[in-house]
Design a protein around this motif. Structure first.
Motif, short mmCIF file in Angstrom:
data_model
loop_
_atom_site.label_atom_id
_atom_site.label_comp_id
_atom_site.label_asym_id
_atom_site.label_seq_id
_atom_site.Cartn_x
_atom_site.Cartn_y
_atom_site.Cartn_z
N TYR A 1 -7.64 -2.78 3.03
CA TYR A 1 -8.27 -1.84 3.49
C TYR A 1 -7.51 -0.50 3.59
CZ TYR A 1 -10.54 1.93 6.33
OH TYR A 1 -10.74 3.04 6.65
N LEU A 2 -6.32 -0.91 4.38
CA LEU A 2 -5.19 0.14 4.66
C LEU A 2 -4.47 0.61 3.28
CD1 LEU A 2 -4.00 -1.26 8.04
CD2 LEU A 2 -5.39 0.90 7.65
N LYS A 3 -4.21 -0.16 2.59
CA LYS A 3 -3.48 -0.07 1.19
C LYS A 3 -4.39 0.97 0.40
CE LYS A 3 -0.18 -0.31 -1.91
NZ LYS A 3 0.82 0.23 -1.67
N ASP A 4 -5.59 0.49 0.31
CA ASP A 4 -6.66 1.39 -0.24
C ASP A 4 -6.58 2.72 0.24
OD1 ASP A 4 -7.19 -0.85 -2.25
OD2 ASP A 4 -9.05 -1.34 -1.14
N THR A 5 -6.80 2.99 1.50
CA THR A 5 -6.82 4.34 2.18
C THR A 5 -5.49 5.00 2.09
OG1 THR A 5 -8.30 3.09 3.60
CG2 THR A 5 -7.47 5.28 4.52
N TYR A 6 -4.48 4.35 2.17
CA TYR A 6 -3.15 5.23 2.44
C TYR A 6 -2.18 5.18 0.99
CZ TYR A 6 -4.83 5.90 7.02
OH TYR A 6 -5.55 6.45 8.11
N GLY A 7 -2.54 4.12 0.10
CA GLY A 7 -1.85 3.93 -0.76
C GLY A 7 -0.21 3.94 -0.76
N ALA B 1 4.48 4.13 6.98
CA ALA B 1 4.14 3.01 7.82
C ALA B 1 4.75 1.63 7.02
CB ALA B 1 2.54 2.79 8.15
N LEU B 2 5.36 0.83 7.74
CA LEU B 2 5.78 -0.60 7.30
C LEU B 2 4.92 -1.55 7.89
CD1 LEU B 2 7.70 -2.19 5.40
CD2 LEU B 2 9.34 -1.80 7.47
N LEU B 3 4.09 -1.84 7.36
CA LEU B 3 3.06 -3.03 7.88
C LEU B 3 3.51 -4.32 7.87
CD1 LEU B 3 -0.28 -1.48 6.41
CD2 LEU B 3 0.99 -0.90 8.74
N PHE B 4 3.69 -5.02 9.07
CA PHE B 4 4.14 -6.46 9.04
C PHE B 4 2.63 -7.47 9.31
CE2 PHE B 4 8.02 -4.12 10.23
CZ PHE B 4 8.98 -4.95 9.65
N ILE C 1 -4.01 4.60 13.90
CA ILE C 1 -2.73 4.59 14.04
C ILE C 1 -1.80 5.10 12.93
CG2 ILE C 1 -0.70 3.15 14.65
CD1 ILE C 1 -2.60 1.77 16.65
N VAL C 2 -2.16 4.29 11.66
CA VAL C 2 -1.41 4.83 10.16
C VAL C 2 -1.56 6.07 9.95
CG1 VAL C 2 -1.61 4.00 7.98
CG2 VAL C 2 -1.67 2.25 9.70
N GLY C 3 -3.00 6.50 10.20
CA GLY C 3 -3.18 7.87 9.79
C GLY C 3 -2.15 8.96 10.84
N ARG C 4 -2.22 8.72 12.03
CA ARG C 4 -1.26 9.42 12.82
C ARG C 4 0.38 9.49 12.52
NH1 ARG C 4 -4.13 10.56 18.31
NH2 ARG C 4 -6.10 10.28 17.83
#
Length: 160
Positions: free
Chosen positions: A57-63, A43-46, A32-35
């Motif tokens: 993991y998402l922070k490492d992947t998408y910076g 993406a603003l992740l709550f 979802i974040v990738g899309r």
């Protein structure tokens, strides 16, 4: 905090909090974040502390294409949510807040959505599933695209 390079990069909120049941899985959130990022948005992740491993993991992947906000302050969450073009949620806390702020929502429900959302509420795109971990990413993304289109049409009409 939400400053972007051109000041116009859209934000899409994603509620990672699990609520009472299981939330989306790590691979689903990654997809979802990738899309969201593919669509030129950030993406603003709550999240809550229970999702810290997935968040790392998402922070490492998408910076810097994602923004992290711990969902412990309702007022801060509301202020940030108000800046979003849409919200994806499988928990009703932020979903109701988004609806009250007129932010379009993609709501992922494992139980009858009518319990939480009025049937005639057009600001919520509903993805009905047995279990959020079995949610079809294509349905979620289709709901997001419709929500973003509706938001764009709404803000375009207001500007006239």
């Amino acid at each position: 905090y939400l400053d972007t390079e051109d000041g116009r990069t859209p934000l899409v909120g994603i509620d990672l909090a699990r609520g009472e049941g299981k939330g989306l899985g790590k691979s689903q959130l990654d997809d979802i974040v990738g899309r969201v990022v593919e669509r030129g948005a950030r993406a603003l992740l709550f999240f809550s502390l229970a999702e810290k491993k997935t968040v790392n993991y998402l922070k490492d992947t998408y910076g810097n294409r994602i923004i992290l906000i711990e969902q412990d302050d309702l007022l801060a969450s509301a202020a940030l949510l108000e800046s979003c073009q849409a919200l994806i949620a499988c928990n009703t806390d932020l979903l109701h807040l988004a609806v009250s702020l007129q932010v379009p929502v993609v709501g992922i429900f494992a139980e009858k959505s009518e319990r939480w959302i009025a049937v005639d509420n057009n600001s919520v795109r509903i993805v009905q599933v047995q279990n959020p971990r079995s949610a079809n990413i294509a349905q979620i993304v289709e709901g997001l695209d419709l929500a973003l289109r509706d938001r764009h049409q709404q803000t375009g009409a207001e500007g006239r």
